[in-house]
Design a protein around this motif. Structure first.
Motif, PDB file in Angstrom:
ATOM      1  N   SER A  59       0.829  -1.207   0.000  1.00 49.44           N
ATOM      2  CA  SER A  59       0.000   0.000   0.000  1.00 49.44           C
ATOM      3  C   SER A  59       0.861   1.254   0.000  1.00 49.44           C
ATOM      4  O   SER A  59       0.561   2.226  -0.703  1.00 49.44           O
ATOM      5  CB  SER A  59      -0.921  -0.010   1.217  1.00 49.44           C
ATOM      6  N   ARG A  60       1.950   1.246   0.779  1.00 45.93           N
ATOM      7  CA  ARG A  60       2.850   2.404   0.803  1.00 45.93           C
ATOM      8  C   ARG A  60       3.497   2.614  -0.560  1.00 45.93           C
ATOM      9  O   ARG A  60       3.631   3.742  -1.032  1.00 45.93           O
ATOM     10  CB  ARG A  60       3.924   2.211   1.875  1.00 45.93           C
ATOM     11  N   VAL A  61       3.889   1.527  -1.222  1.00 45.98           N
ATOM     12  CA  VAL A  61       4.505   1.635  -2.541  1.00 45.98           C
ATOM     13  C   VAL A  61       3.509   2.202  -3.549  1.00 45.98           C
ATOM     14  O   VAL A  61       3.855   3.061  -4.367  1.00 45.98           O
ATOM     15  CB  VAL A  61       5.032   0.257  -3.010  1.00 45.98           C
ATOM     16  N   GLN A  62       2.269   1.760  -3.485  1.00 45.96           N
ATOM     17  CA  GLN A  62       1.255   2.257  -4.411  1.00 45.96           C
ATOM     18  C   GLN A  62       0.972   3.737  -4.188  1.00 45.96           C
ATOM     19  O   GLN A  62       0.723   4.474  -5.142  1.00 45.96           O
ATOM     20  CB  GLN A  62      -0.036   1.459  -4.280  1.00 45.96           C
ATOM     21  N   ARG A  63       0.985   4.188  -2.935  1.00 48.61           N
ATOM     22  CA  ARG A  63       0.750   5.605  -2.653  1.00 48.61           C
ATOM     23  C   ARG A  63       1.882   6.475  -3.176  1.00 48.61           C
ATOM     24  O   ARG A  63       1.666   7.632  -3.524  1.00 48.61           O
ATOM     25  CB  ARG A  63       0.574   5.834  -1.153  1.00 48.61           C
ATOM     26  N   ASN A  64       3.103   5.936  -3.227  1.00 50.02           N
ATOM     27  CA  ASN A  64       4.252   6.708  -3.683  1.00 50.02           C
ATOM     28  C   ASN A  64       4.448   6.655  -5.197  1.00 50.02           C
ATOM     29  O   ASN A  64       5.342   7.315  -5.716  1.00 50.02           O
ATOM     30  CB  ASN A  64       5.529   6.212  -2.991  1.00 50.02           C
ATOM     31  N   THR A  65       3.635   5.891  -5.895  1.00 43.51           N
ATOM     32  CA  THR A  65       3.758   5.765  -7.336  1.00 43.51           C
ATOM     33  C   THR A  65       3.205   7.021  -8.008  1.00 43.51           C
ATOM     34  O   THR A  65       2.110   7.475  -7.697  1.00 43.51           O
ATOM     35  CB  THR A  65       2.990   4.532  -7.849  1.00 43.51           C
ATOM     36  N   LYS A  66       3.980   7.558  -8.928  1.00 41.47           N
ATOM     37  CA  LYS A  66       3.571   8.768  -9.637  1.00 41.47           C
ATOM     38  C   LYS A  66       2.686   8.387 -10.816  1.00 41.47           C
ATOM     39  O   LYS A  66       3.040   7.533 -11.624  1.00 41.47           O
ATOM     40  CB  LYS A  66       4.797   9.520 -10.136  1.00 41.47           C
ATOM     41  N   LEU A  67       1.533   9.043 -10.922  1.00 42.26           N
ATOM     42  CA  LEU A  67       0.645   8.812 -12.049  1.00 42.26           C
ATOM     43  C   LEU A  67       1.065   9.698 -13.207  1.00 42.26           C
ATOM     44  O   LEU A  67       1.457  10.847 -13.022  1.00 42.26           O
ATOM     45  CB  LEU A  67      -0.801   9.119 -11.655  1.00 42.26           C
ATOM     46  N   VAL A  68       0.970   9.151 -14.402  1.00 37.43           N
ATOM     47  CA  VAL A  68       1.406   9.860 -15.597  1.00 37.43           C
ATOM     48  C   VAL A  68       0.196  10.046 -16.502  1.00 37.43           C
ATOM     49  O   VAL A  68      -0.606   9.133 -16.685  1.00 37.43           O
ATOM     50  CB  VAL A  68       2.510   9.053 -16.323  1.00 37.43           C
ATOM     51  N   SER A  69       0.079  11.226 -17.095  1.00 34.04           N
ATOM     52  CA  SER A  69      -1.045  11.486 -17.991  1.00 34.04           C
ATOM     53  C   SER A  69      -0.787  10.847 -19.359  1.00 34.04           C
ATOM     54  O   SER A  69       0.327  10.442 -19.687  1.00 34.04           O
ATOM     55  CB  SER A  69      -1.254  12.989 -18.148  1.00 34.04           C
TER      56      SER A  69
END
Length: 108
Positions: free
Chosen positions: A66-76
């Protein structure tokens, strides 16, 4: 031709079975831990699924993920198309899916 209403009625049996069984099924441990923030119920659900008493390792794995997913940057989409290494992959997928739509494969 007069028996088609029985086909519609046949779906009642699996639906009733599901309605009766559903309250006895446990909730997902990930859902309990991440969405409801209920660690004790999540531990009980993990114990029930895995059949062992010590599930602290599994709890920590879910929290770390969950911590890794929260730190993942979303790209347009525009940023993806600007990236040279990903552009051809996106173009290939879009052209392939467009061809599937135009050839009528999904209609068959």
């Amino acid at each position: 031709e007069s028996r088609w209403p029985f086909l519609f009625g046949a779906i009642i049996v699996p639906s009733l079975i599901q309605v009766v069984i559903l309250p006895f099924l446990p909730e997902s441990p990930r859902y309990l831990l991440l969405e409801k923030h209920n660690r004790s119920k999540a531990e009980k659900a993990f114990q029930r699924f895995l059949g062992k008493d010590d599930v602290s390792h599994e709890i920590e794995e879910v929290l770390a993920e969950s911590r890794v997913q929260r730190n993942t940057k979303l790209v347009s989409t525009v940023e993806l198309l600007r990236t040279r290494t990903v552009r051809w992959q996106i173009v290939t997928v879009v052209v392939t899916m467009g061809c599937y739509q135009l050839c009528g494969l999904n209609a068959v």
